[in-house]
Design an enzyme around this catalytic site. Structure first.
Site, PDB file in Angstrom:
ATOM      1  N   LYS A  31      -4.668  -3.358 -20.622  1.00  0.00           N
ATOM      2  CA  LYS A  31      -5.394  -2.564 -19.627  1.00  0.00           C
ATOM      3  C   LYS A  31      -4.945  -1.102 -19.687  1.00  0.00           C
ATOM      4  CE  LYS A  31      -3.994  -5.064 -16.152  1.00  0.00           C
ATOM      5  NZ  LYS A  31      -3.277  -6.112 -16.894  1.00  0.00           N
ATOM      6  N   THR A  32      -3.626  -0.922 -19.623  1.00  0.00           N
ATOM      7  CA  THR A  32      -3.104   0.439 -19.641  1.00  0.00           C
ATOM      8  C   THR A  32      -3.427   1.108 -20.977  1.00  0.00           C
ATOM      9  OG1 THR A  32      -1.361  -0.279 -18.157  1.00  0.00           O
ATOM     10  CG2 THR A  32      -1.037   1.819 -19.242  1.00  0.00           C
ATOM     11  N   GLN A 247      -1.317  -9.811 -10.139  1.00  0.00           N
ATOM     12  CA  GLN A 247      -0.103  -9.005 -10.125  1.00  0.00           C
ATOM     13  C   GLN A 247       0.037  -8.153  -8.873  1.00  0.00           C
ATOM     14  OE1 GLN A 247       1.358  -7.313 -13.956  1.00  0.00           O
ATOM     15  NE2 GLN A 247      -0.646  -7.894 -14.713  1.00  0.00           N
ATOM     16  N   ARG A 602       6.632  -9.853 -18.422  1.00  0.00           N
ATOM     17  CA  ARG A 602       7.246  -8.657 -19.011  1.00  0.00           C
ATOM     18  C   ARG A 602       7.825  -8.970 -20.384  1.00  0.00           C
ATOM     19  NH1 ARG A 602       4.298  -5.772 -17.296  1.00  0.00           N
ATOM     20  NH2 ARG A 602       3.372  -7.595 -16.347  1.00  0.00           N
TER      21      ARG A 602
END
Ligand code: ATP
Ligand code: MG
Length: 741
Positions: A31-32, A247, A602
């Site tokens: 996404k980022t 999230q 992560r």
């Protein structure tokens, strides 16, 4: 522009620049990365960076995004890539008058906020046992997040003693903030919303400026942030939001998951793109994270896939106690570290900062370098806060909280009574406390032993204030540190604690240097105002360095958006994670579960989970039960080898790089050829006292900020110098950082 390394869906999102767009996708699906490429693409299409607004979750994320964009398309100064808070701050700085503040208003962080509330509760004779400060500040914060001021709070509440007390405190709190020309974090957002709402011309200005708006981690925006964005995007609707409902971990801070679920309702023409391929984690990690999160009922079901290998299984170990847990993790890190696997590839992500201590101890013993991102610790150190308060007074003499913090710091013999009197006097005279103590008549009325030191304090601050433009931030800092007597009082204590404080203060100075250096590289002036803003708005994840050669320790919350090859999640126990307050509330439990999902996702290659049978936390020891999340996690993905309680073996010591008797510090060489601390101390002092030298006409001099120059004239209090760089300047004698050449 090469969008080739994006997948089809990602490319589609990057190319969809006009109209509302929602990218809804799970962790690690890019996404980022897509957002970054989208910005680069816009710029490459000829869009001025000036017209782009990108909002991220931390300053760190913003800096990283800017770097990545610049790597793709070169310099993009003028682009606003920042957090909601910094964005608000900028807008309010540009329009402070309309917002109802004076120039140079200050931002109060949680510590200031609490200090102010404490004063108010005391003044109103409210028992803090019955109304703890944290409780009140949480209520006020909630009200502000819902855009309710004291009056709206009153209207909305049932009238009873409790609501009356809170109303009174809330009202007084706002009044005091205003009086101090200050706002807290919630005000930043709320004032911005009101500014945009109440001034159509200002709204229009920003609407016109920002033709393209993007928001990362959209699931964690609160009501006010959402409305700000909606207003800004209203005219052109070129709004791209990116998020993952799984999230959302800031509901407790007012984040509203509905913002993401309702996006399609608010923007009916929105295009929705879902990304399903995960590029971050190995198969087993992804599966494991999914097996936990799917227990949340209030979620849109989605599943990620990856074409990476399954990789290792997840290692779970239950250790006998929390100390053992920490040693176990240190040992695992020592084992795994090696060629191709530096320390910076490891992260220990815990539920609360209180867990960090054990890891620090264990890592130190094992000689493993680490960086710890514990809340706002750096800025919350007492001595740093004191110096920041001095600096704040230089910028804003009306900052009462800052004043009260340092008036007797170092000890100047000013007690609570005197402070009370001074405050009353300042109120009658309608002036700042700093002005009050700058008055000789007032000083004469102070206790005899306080006079000199108070005079010196006022003089120093006032001088720094008037000379602010002629000094570097580090000069101001040195002067405050030395001339207010702060440094001296620490030196005179001759305790280890005082020495540690001095060390921290010098550490803080290198932080200031870094800021100045950064600014000079960007060719921008480094102003004290901006520095203080940075200090006030820096979040905890902001000091995080990648490729530091150190293991990273941080809370699960601050790890959002980051990734590490190897992740440890300690403390998988009911009552800790999920926290004990969430166990009997389905909603809170779901939020904790999302946090667990954030933590697990992560990890890129290895994931270690641990728990301790017996744990001491906040001074209390107790036996524990394994976390419900461990019971939910698909056990087929677990490597049970770690299940046994770890029994340390003697021979482990050397192999694991853990200290043996020899290197325990007892036999370390005493000899220290160079003590940087002493050196730095001296430098601070000589810098602060430079100005005391005599100069005469015609002297060639070097100024800390303006460089070489020639003395034209010396007066009683001033000295006039012509500089090669900036021409003629009149400087205050005794303050100007001048050196004779
Ligand atoms: P989070 O939800 O945790 O914020 P995210 O969806 O923002 O994650 P990114 O951080 O953008 O995910 O990407 C995760 C990793 O996948 C990064 O290392 C990124 O470089 C990589 N990645 C993203 N897209 C691709 C792609 N198309 N091909 C290869 N790698 C990719
Ligand atoms: Mg992301």
């Amino acid at each position: 522009m090469n969008l080739d390394h994006l997948n089809t869906k990602q490319r589609e999102a990057a190319l969809h620049t006009e109209g509302p767009l929602l990218i809804l996708a799970g962790a690690g699906s890019g996404k980022t990365a897509t957002m970054t490429h989208r910005i680069a693409y816009l710029i490459e299409q000829g869009m001025s960076p000036y017209k782009i607004l990108a909002v991220t979750f931390t300053n760190k994320a913003a800096a990283e995004m800017r770097q990545r964009v610049e790597k793709l398309v070169g310099n993009c100064s003028g682009m606003w890539i920042l957090t909601f808070h910094s964005m608000s701050l900028r807008m309010l700085r540009e329009h402070y008058e309309e917002a109802g503040y004076e120039r140079n208003f200050v931002v109060y962080d949680t510590v200031d906020q609490k200090a102010l509330l404490k004063n108010i509760l005391k003044e109103q004779n409210i028992d803090v046992k019955e109304y703890p400060i944290n409780y009140i500040s949480a209520i006020i914060s909630k009200e502000k997040e819902a855009d309710r001021g004291p009056e709206e709070y009153k209207q909305q509440q049932e009238f009873n003693l409790r609501s009356k007390i809170i109303y009174n405190v809330y009202k007084e709190y706002q009044k005091q903030l205003k009086k101090n020309n200050a706002m807290d974090f919630d005000d930043l957002l709320r004032n911005t919303l009101h500014l945009l709402r109440n001034y159509p011309s200002i709204l229009e200005e920003y609407q016109r400026r920002f033709s393209y708006i993007m928001v990362d981690e959209y699931q964690d925006t609160n009501h006010i942030q959402y409305q700000i964005i909606r207003l800004l995007a209203k005219a052109h609707q070129n709004l791209c939001v990116v998020g993952d409902d799984d999230q959302c971990i800031y509901e407790w801070r007012g984040a509203d998951i509905r913002n993401i679920l309702d996006f399609e309702k608010d923007f009916p023409s929105a295009k929705v793109i879902k990304l399903e391929q995960n590029y971050r984690s190995c198969g087993n990690i992804l599966e494991a994270a999914h097996s936990v999160i799917r227990n949340n009922r209030g979620r849109k079901d989605k599943k990620l896939w990856t074409d990476q290998d399954k990789g290792h299984k997840i290692v779970y170990s239950r250790l006998s106690n929390d100390k053992e847990e920490a040693s176990y993790i240190a040992r695992e890190i020592a084992l795994l570290e090696g060629p191709g696997r530096d320390y910076d590839q490891f992260a220990i992500l815990y539920r609360t900062n209180a867990q960090s201590r054990n890891f620090e101890d264990a890592l130190r013993r094992a000689r493993i370098p680490y960086q710890i991102l514990s809340g706002f610790s750096f800025y919350e150190r007492k001595e740093t806060k004191d110096m920041i308060s001095y600096m704040r007074l230089v910028v804003n003499p009306r900052d009462e909280i800052a004043f009260l913090r340092v008036i007797n710091e170092p000890k100047r013999g000013i007690g609570a009574k005197t402070v009370e009197k001074l405050t009353a006097l300042a109120n009658i005279r309608n002036e700042s406390l700093l002005d009050t103590i700058s008055d000789e008549e007032v000083i004469a009325g102070l206790p005899a032993k306080a006079r000199d030191s108070v005079r010196q304090m006022a003089e120093t601050i006032n001088l720094c204030r008037s000379e602010k433009e002629n000094l570097r931030i580090s000069d101001i800092y040195d002067n405050l540190l030395v001339r207010t007597g702060y440094m001296k009082s620490l030196e005179e204590q001759h305790t280890q604690e005082a020495d540690a404080r001095i060390e921290n203060l010098l550490d803080f100075k290198s932080f200031i240097y870094d800021f100045e250096k950064e600014k000079s590289i960007l060719n921008e002036p480094a102003t004290l105002e901006e520095f203080l803003e940075k200090v006030a708005t820096d979040g905890d994840a902001d000091k995080y360095e990648t490729e530091s050669g150190k293991v990273t320790l941080m809370t699960l919350h601050s790890a959002k958006g980051l990734e590490f090859p190897v992740v440890f999640m300690p403390g998988m126990e009911d009552g800790l994670f999920p926290g004990h307050r969430s166990i009997d509330s389905e909603e809170k439990l779901e939020e904790e579960r999302r946090l667990c999902y954030v933590g697990m996702t992560r990890a890129r290659e290895r994931l270690f989970l641990t728990s301790a049978e017996y744990r001491v936390l906040y001074g209390n020891g107790d036996f524990t039960r394994e976390s419900i999340f461990m019971r939910e996690l698909d056990s087929r993905l677990l490597d049970s080898a770690g299940d046994a309680v770890y029994v340390p073996r003697r021979s482990d010591n050397n192999r694991l790089g853990i200290s043996t008797g020899k290197s325990d510090g007892f036999n370390e060489p005493e000899y220290r050829p160079y003590d940087p601390l002493q050196y730095a101390k001296k430098a601070v002092k000589s810098n602060a006292m430079l100005g005391d030298k005599e100069f005469s006409e015609g002297d060639k001099v070097e100024h800390g900020k303006f460089g070489p120059g020639l003395v034209l004239e010396t007066g009683e209090k001033t000295i006039t110098v012509v500089f090669d760089s900036v021409g003629i300047k009149k400087l205050a004698k005794g303050m100007a950082p001048l050196k004779k050449l």
